[in-house]
Design a protein around this motif. Structure first.
Motif, PDB file in Angstrom:
ATOM      1  N   TYR A  20       0.740  -1.187  -0.150  1.00 23.17           N
ATOM      2  CA  TYR A  20      -0.153   0.004   0.127  1.00 23.17           C
ATOM      3  C   TYR A  20       0.897   1.207   0.008  1.00 23.17           C
ATOM      4  N   CYS A  21       0.461   2.027  -0.762  1.00 22.41           N
ATOM      5  CA  CYS A  21       1.280   3.339  -0.832  1.00 22.41           C
ATOM      6  C   CYS A  21       1.122   4.397   0.450  1.00 22.41           C
ATOM      7  N   GLU A  22       2.278   4.547   0.707  1.00 24.83           N
ATOM      8  CA  GLU A  22       2.374   5.238   2.209  1.00 24.83           C
ATOM      9  C   GLU A  22       1.974   6.804   1.765  1.00 24.83           C
ATOM     10  N   THR A  23       1.782   7.259   0.667  1.00 27.89           N
ATOM     11  CA  THR A  23       1.242   8.676   0.422  1.00 27.89           C
ATOM     12  C   THR A  23      -0.342   8.445   0.309  1.00 27.89           C
ATOM     13  N   CYS A  24      -0.647   7.715  -0.771  1.00 25.87           N
ATOM     14  CA  CYS A  24      -2.191   8.065  -0.912  1.00 25.87           C
ATOM     15  C   CYS A  24      -2.985   6.936  -0.290  1.00 25.87           C
ATOM     16  N   GLY A  25      -2.367   5.746   0.085  1.00 29.79           N
ATOM     17  CA  GLY A  25      -3.111   4.922   0.922  1.00 29.79           C
ATOM     18  C   GLY A  25      -3.495   3.548   0.280  1.00 29.79           C
ATOM     19  N   THR A  43       5.746   3.714  -2.409  1.00 26.84           N
ATOM     20  CA  THR A  43       4.744   4.605  -2.776  1.00 26.84           C
ATOM     21  C   THR A  43       4.723   4.215  -4.248  1.00 26.84           C
ATOM     22  N   HIS A  44       3.647   4.832  -4.878  1.00 22.52           N
ATOM     23  CA  HIS A  44       3.307   5.052  -6.410  1.00 22.52           C
ATOM     24  C   HIS A  44       4.636   6.065  -6.732  1.00 22.52           C
ATOM     25  N   LYS A  45       5.132   5.713  -7.791  1.00 25.64           N
ATOM     26  CA  LYS A  45       6.281   6.370  -8.572  1.00 25.64           C
ATOM     27  C   LYS A  45       5.814   7.745  -8.047  1.00 25.64           C
ATOM     28  N   ASN A  46       4.788   8.354  -8.481  1.00 25.56           N
ATOM     29  CA  ASN A  46       4.040   9.744  -8.733  1.00 25.56           C
ATOM     30  C   ASN A  46       4.053  10.213  -7.315  1.00 25.56           C
ATOM     31  N   ASP A  47       3.843   9.305  -6.321  1.00 23.15           N
ATOM     32  CA  ASP A  47       3.525   9.592  -5.092  1.00 23.15           C
ATOM     33  C   ASP A  47       4.511   9.779  -3.972  1.00 23.15           C
ATOM     34  N   GLN A  48       5.912   9.908  -4.500  1.00 20.12           N
ATOM     35  CA  GLN A  48       7.129   9.715  -3.762  1.00 20.12           C
ATOM     36  C   GLN A  48       7.072  10.673  -2.523  1.00 20.12           C
TER      37      GLN A  48
HETATM   38 ZN   LIG Z   1      -0.206   6.557  -4.116  1.00 16.22          ZN
END
Ligand SMILES: [Zn+2]
Length: 111
Positions: A4-9, A34-39
């Motif tokens: 799970y992405c630590e930025t967007c969940g 995270t997702h690459k775009n959510d670093q």
């Molecule tokens: Zn994300």
């Protein structure tokens, strides 16, 4: 297990995900899956280092990552984010362990 992405969940697939951190030349900080775009590192982008999730969740990629860390300690780097690094290593280690037990579908499949 899923990442799970630590930025967007939201769930992050191996193809979309990265393990990223901040390397300012003296220390390693803010380890995040995270997702690459959510670093989402609040610093100069040139200080951001990352490895694709599909690479670091492979056994040889995981070994390379630990070697990379060892190289940094040898250069005298400080580890600022012990907690974040351990959390990431734990998740990746669990994934590799489950995969080795055949509990995780291979890359490309859903589930
Ligand atoms: Zn994300």
């Amino acid at each position: 297990m899923k990442f799970y992405c630590e930025t967007c969940g939201n769930e992050v697939s191996l193809e979309e995900g990265t393990l990223s951190w901040v390397d300012d030349g003296n220390s390693l900080d803010c380890f995040r899956i995270t997702h690459k775009n959510d670093q989402n590192h609040n610093c100069d982008p040139r200080y951001v280092a990352y490895i694709h999730l599909w690479i670091v969740t492979g056994l040889s990629g995981f070994v390379k990552f630990t070697e990379l860390l060892a190289d940094h300690w040898e250069k005298g780097y400080t580890l600022k984010d012990v907690k974040g690094l351990k959390r990431a290593i734990n998740q990746i280690g669990t994934y590799i362990w489950e995969k080795s037990k055949g509990k995780v579908p291979s890359r490309g499949e859903t589930g």
